[in-house]
Design a protein around this motif. Sequence first.
Motif, mmCIF file in Angstrom:
data_model
loop_
_atom_site.group_PDB
_atom_site.id
_atom_site.type_symbol
_atom_site.label_atom_id
_atom_site.label_comp_id
_atom_site.label_asym_id
_atom_site.label_seq_id
_atom_site.Cartn_x
_atom_site.Cartn_y
_atom_site.Cartn_z
ATOM 1 N N GLU A 137 0.226 2.901 -10.934
ATOM 2 C CA GLU A 137 -0.621 2.722 -9.875
ATOM 3 C C GLU A 137 -1.229 1.382 -9.473
ATOM 4 N N GLY A 138 -1.753 0.753 -10.517
ATOM 5 C CA GLY A 138 -2.049 -0.665 -10.446
ATOM 6 C C GLY A 138 -1.104 -1.614 -10.142
ATOM 7 N N ASP A 175 -0.108 -1.096 -6.172
ATOM 8 C CA ASP A 175 -1.276 -1.412 -5.348
ATOM 9 C C ASP A 175 -1.177 -3.134 -5.365
ATOM 10 N N TYR A 176 -1.109 -3.657 -6.445
ATOM 11 C CA TYR A 176 -0.766 -5.326 -6.653
ATOM 12 C C TYR A 176 0.241 -5.506 -5.701
ATOM 13 N N ASN A 195 0.086 -5.435 -1.913
ATOM 14 C CA ASN A 195 -1.035 -6.488 -1.302
ATOM 15 C C ASN A 195 -0.860 -7.857 -1.407
ATOM 16 N N THR A 227 6.636 -3.125 -11.148
ATOM 17 C CA THR A 227 6.361 -1.744 -10.771
ATOM 18 C C THR A 227 7.367 -0.665 -10.816
#
Length: 251
Positions: free
Chosen positions: A182-183, A186-187, A190, A205
């Motif tokens: 998830e981290g 998200d990174y 963005n 990812t």
Amino acid sequence: MKAIVATSLKTLAYLCLLIIIYLLTLCFPQSFYKDHVTAGNISIYSDQEIPQKEIKQIIQEVQNRIERSELYKRETKHRIFITNNDIRWRYFTNINYKVGGLNYVIFNHNVFLRKADIANNRLYGYSGKKVPGDRTLDYFIAHEITHTLEFQSMPWYKYPVKTNWVLEGYAEYIAHNSQSYEGSLDYYLNIPETTGAKYYTRARTMVSYMLEKKNVPISNLWSSVGSYDSIILEAIPNNKPNIDDSMSEAF
């Protein structure tokens, strides 16, 4: 005619000797670096004086990250060569001089890193500027050491000659302290499209997705190289198709 043949053979012999000498320096470059610090199974060499307190903190953080890998072996010695001198850097990296770090897994798995600000835990990129954000010096060291762990996890003849997204994604996963899927997602979504880290963030990812969501055993991870198209659709459903897939560490 005999004189020409003799001259050609002598030239070939000199060329072979130079190649052998070069390969030996890749395997044993310690004499080119005036200072070194060893903590546990990690040795840091530099052609400039090493600040003791800061480097030991960096080594400890690297140790914390790589020990989280299932591939970690305590008995393996890791040698990192921080190369501040540009001529020396180009000598050891050859045609790969634009990269931030290089691991010669075949040649004694020595790791070469370009100019660094050890006191502030930063590596300088090809541009001459410090690499910003979470891509710290300890990150780069952990990333390159993970390539050694990958190399040792399979028969040497199965290690790919050309690097691929799985190898880089797993090295990123460990270097970023096993950041969650998830981290990572998200990174990735963005991070600016123009940053050189975009490819590596995507690979991280995808690898974290396979490890955490699909529970793919680490021993089966390397066979996923050909499944890029299907995995990216699962791991990054909002992926933008115009992203450059090139792999460059010239930060």
